[in-house]
Structures are given as C-alpha cells and as structure tokens.
Design an enzyme around this catalytic site. Structure first.
Site, PDB file in Angstrom:
ATOM      1  N   ALA A  10       0.772  -1.160   0.110  1.00 47.17           N
ATOM      2  CA  ALA A  10      -0.092   0.105   0.134  1.00 47.17           C
ATOM      3  C   ALA A  10       0.890   1.244  -0.045  1.00 47.17           C
ATOM      4  O   ALA A  10       1.447   1.522   0.854  1.00 47.17           O
ATOM      5  CB  ALA A  10      -0.896   0.039   1.200  1.00 47.17           C
ATOM      6  N   GLY A  13       2.221   7.338  -1.284  1.00 47.19           N
ATOM      7  CA  GLY A  13       2.976   8.668  -1.796  1.00 47.19           C
ATOM      8  C   GLY A  13       3.884   8.935  -0.737  1.00 47.19           C
ATOM      9  O   GLY A  13       4.401  10.227  -0.802  1.00 47.19           O
ATOM     10  N   GLY A  14       4.020   8.431   0.457  1.00 45.99           N
ATOM     11  CA  GLY A  14       4.921   9.112   1.348  1.00 45.99           C
ATOM     12  C   GLY A  14       6.189   8.022   1.332  1.00 45.99           C
ATOM     13  O   GLY A  14       6.220   7.265   1.030  1.00 45.99           O
ATOM     14  N   SER A  17       5.894   4.271   3.275  1.00 47.28           N
ATOM     15  CA  SER A  17       5.590   3.222   2.403  1.00 47.28           C
ATOM     16  C   SER A  17       6.572   2.906   1.312  1.00 47.28           C
ATOM     17  O   SER A  17       6.566   1.875   0.737  1.00 47.28           O
ATOM     18  CB  SER A  17       4.131   3.255   2.012  1.00 47.28           C
ATOM     19  OG  SER A  17       4.045   4.434   1.181  1.00 47.28           O
ATOM     20  N   CYS A 102     -10.182   2.426   9.460  1.00 51.00           N
ATOM     21  CA  CYS A 102      -9.543   2.273   8.274  1.00 51.00           C
ATOM     22  C   CYS A 102      -8.730   1.232   8.048  1.00 51.00           C
ATOM     23  O   CYS A 102      -8.769   0.525   7.285  1.00 51.00           O
ATOM     24  CB  CYS A 102      -8.820   3.639   7.890  1.00 51.00           C
ATOM     25  SG  CYS A 102      -7.835   3.549   6.398  1.00 51.00           S
ATOM     26  N   GLY A 126       3.326   0.869   5.401  1.00 50.32           N
ATOM     27  CA  GLY A 126       4.412   1.679   6.171  1.00 50.32           C
ATOM     28  C   GLY A 126       4.099   1.902   7.647  1.00 50.32           C
ATOM     29  O   GLY A 126       4.637   2.736   7.981  1.00 50.32           O
ATOM     30  N   CYS A 205      -7.117   9.835   7.792  1.00 52.20           N
ATOM     31  CA  CYS A 205      -6.887   8.963   6.822  1.00 52.20           C
ATOM     32  C   CYS A 205      -7.289   9.149   5.425  1.00 52.20           C
ATOM     33  O   CYS A 205      -6.945   8.854   4.449  1.00 52.20           O
ATOM     34  CB  CYS A 205      -6.991   7.566   7.516  1.00 52.20           C
ATOM     35  SG  CYS A 205      -8.855   7.157   7.609  1.00 52.20           S
TER      36      CYS A 205
END
Length: 366
Positions: A10, A13-14, A17, A102, A126, A205
């Site tokens: 998953a 975009g950070g 992860s 979530c 992550g 989230c």
C-alpha cells in the site's frame, strides 16, 4: 520472509511506504505497489487533500524501483465503511476513530481482499509496528503471530492496528517496524527515492489536511444548543452543534475565560437539551477525569483475555501505555479500571490493550 511471496504494498505517496517497498524488493520478494483511492469529495470541496500529488509520488517511486503500480478504487467501500461510520458517530454525540477503522475495514479488509483476488500472498504497509511469529504452523493449524510496538517509540503506530484479528495479521507485513525514522530517511536518500524528503502527512486517513470541524460542518447539519457551566448550571452562550466538540477540548468553544484567566474545557454533552457542558480546566473539573470505563466491540489479535488481568492500555495514539485492571463482563464487553485517572476519555474512541510491548487487541469506549 519467503522470496516467493508476492506482496502488494500500500503506497500512499509518503516516504514510509516507499521504503517498505524498497526493503521488500531487497529481500527478494515479488513486489507490486498500489495506491488506495479512498475519498474524493467533488460536490463540497473542503480544505486540501493532495491525493493527486500522492499518486504521482507513489508512481514515481514504483518506477524508480522498477515495480508494477496500480491505483485501486475503494471509494464506494470507503464511503460506506468509514465516512458513514464517522458521520453517524458524530451525529450521535460520539468521537469515532476513523484511522483505526480504516486499518481494519479498508487496508486489511477490502484492500487485502483485492490483493488476494489478484494472487497476492500478503499486504504490506508503512506502519511502525512489528509482526513476530508466536507459534509455528502445524499440520492441522496455521502459524499464529503477535503484534509488537514499532522499535522507534516516537513513531510507534501499533495503536492504529488495535482492531485487527489474527487472520488479518497473518497476511500483514510491516517492513519498517524495526527501523528508527532517521535510519528510514537515510535509506530513502541513499536510494534516491522521490519521496525521501517529503514531509509526513498529518491528516486524517481519508480527508487529508482538513480540520475535522470543517469536514463535519459540511456534512452534519447544525443543531444549536446552550453552553452550560457544569458546576452551577449557568448558561454561558450557545453552540452550533454538539458534533463540533469533543471531551477535553479547550480551544474554539466560543466563550471567554474568566477574569482570573481560567480557561473553560468541554466536560460533557447532554443530549436531552443539546447542552454542551463546560467547566474550568483542572483536576477538579467534573467529568473530565475518570478511573473507570466500559469498553465494547472488543477485538483480539490472539486468544481473548477471558479472566481478570493486569494489563496496560493506550487511550490515544500519542499517549503512553498506562497500567489498568481488565475485568471481562458477561455481555462480551469489559470494565477497565486505570491505576491513575485518565483525562478526556470520549465515548467512541478506541482503547488499545497491551501486555508490555505486545498489542493484544482493543475495544471502543462507552
């Protein structure tokens, strides 16, 4: 970890992860990245949710690693399982925890199922948490796992995983759980990852960098009521709706402090007349501190705790673990008695239960 595993990462975009994908690839796993497209509010644009840039960043890292990348549309499931849960909870005077839900319902729920349907053996995230083997697989039973806090105590995210079950944990991988954050940043920079210097997200989230009050004002109608001082019943003003306040809140109540510069704090909500109850902040504020709560909707990672036990609990993500007495109840819930009074335990929030570093499970405050 088997090199034959096909793992779906998953990728948010950070940087966390991104490094999770990097480490799995270096371990020889068959890695594929995916961005979960969860929430886009096109009718009522509020705040800033940088999902488009996040997809660009996640795809850039996937390209750098030479791995396949997908955008998985989970918007319908997210609306039904998380957004509606959140809005319904606030409308009923609760303070729900969408981040914990979530993980249970989306990341390790429908996203995990999407991965299984497409031939993946595990889902990686992550999270700063550690999954360790508790009992090897036998001929008649699969292996069982325990979930420990992340090695970096400043970044530990085990709290957010408190409602996972053993089946979900078997399919989970947390590649960065043993890393301190500075080391993770160093690995990202050395690998030249596009997200190496990207700031950590502080948003909820699914709504990104949006204030919860702004989100709620958009979707929950105002229901004004009086602001009442709990100690003497004096009416101090009016509020726009109980859903915009939470127990322990000090700022944004809408009434001034007194001449001695004592600040008011929210100590309760009275549904009968929609009264927001406040008092001067401090250890004597009625209803602000408690030593005993009831929890329900308990979820266990391993065997349930079915007899009275001395455990530890984390009442909020950033709070330390605190000693408590856990007393199971006949209705499936439990009574929890804390060794020391706890501040602002809002109904609807999650209590994570621990035995040392080991996360046992969790439940929701009544």
């Amino acid at each position: 970890m088997s090199a034959r595993e096909k793992i779906l990462v998953a990728m948010s975009g950070g940087v966390d992860s991104s490094v999770a994908a990097l480490l799995l690839q270096r371990q020889g796993c068959d890695v594929v990245g995916a961005y979960m497209k969860n929430w886009i509010n096109e009718e009522n644009v509020i705040g800033h949710c940088p999902w488009e840039q996040d997809i660009v960043d996640a795809r850039a890292v996937a390209d750098q690693l030479g791995i396949e990348f997908h955008v998985v549309n989970l918007m319908r499931d997210y609306r039904a399982r998380i957004v509606d849960y959140l809005l319904d909870g606030y409308a009923r005077g609760l303070t729900p925890n969408p981040d914990v839900m979530c993980n249970r319902e989306i990341k390790f729920g429908v996203f995990r199922q999407w991965g299984r349907d497409h031939g993946f053996t595990a889902i990686a995230t992550g999270h700063y948490a550690r999954r360790v083997l508790a009992k090897p697989a036998l001929t008649d039973a699969p292996a069982t796992y325990s979930l420990l806090e992340g090695a970096d105590k400043n970044k530990d995210q085990s709290y957010f995983l408190a409602l996972l079950n053993q089946e979900q944990l078997r399919d989970a991988r947390f590649p960065i759980g043993d890393l301190p954050k500075p080391e993770l940043r160093r690995l990202a920079h050395e690998a030249g990852l596009a997200t190496a210097a990207k700031k950590d997200s502080q948003g909820i989230c699914f709504i990104g960098e949006v204030k919860m009050q702004d989100f709620l004002r958009t979707f929950v109608p105002d229901q004004p009521g009086p602001i009442v001082r709990a100690t003497d019943g004096a009416v101090l003003g009016t509020h726009r709706g109980l859903h915009l306040y939470t127990l322990g809140q000090r700022r944004g109540i809408g009434i001034p402090s007194n001449t001695d510069f004592q600040n008011y704090v929210v100590v309760g909500k009275r549904a009968a007349d929609r009264a927001l109850l406040v008092a001067f902040d401090g250890p004597d504020a009625p209803g602000l501190f408690c030593r005993e709560i009831r929890v329900h909707h308990l979820s266990w990672i391993g065997a349930p705790v079915s007899t009275p036990a001395a455990l530890e609990g984390r009442v909020r993500y950033r709070d330390p673990r605190v000693p408590l007495e856990y007393l199971p109840a006949a209705d499936g819930g439990a009574l929890v008695r804390f060794a020391t009074p706890q501040r602002a335990l809002a109904a609807g929030q999650v209590l994570a239960l621990y035995r040392g570093e080991q996360l046992l499970g969790g439940g929701v405050y009544l």
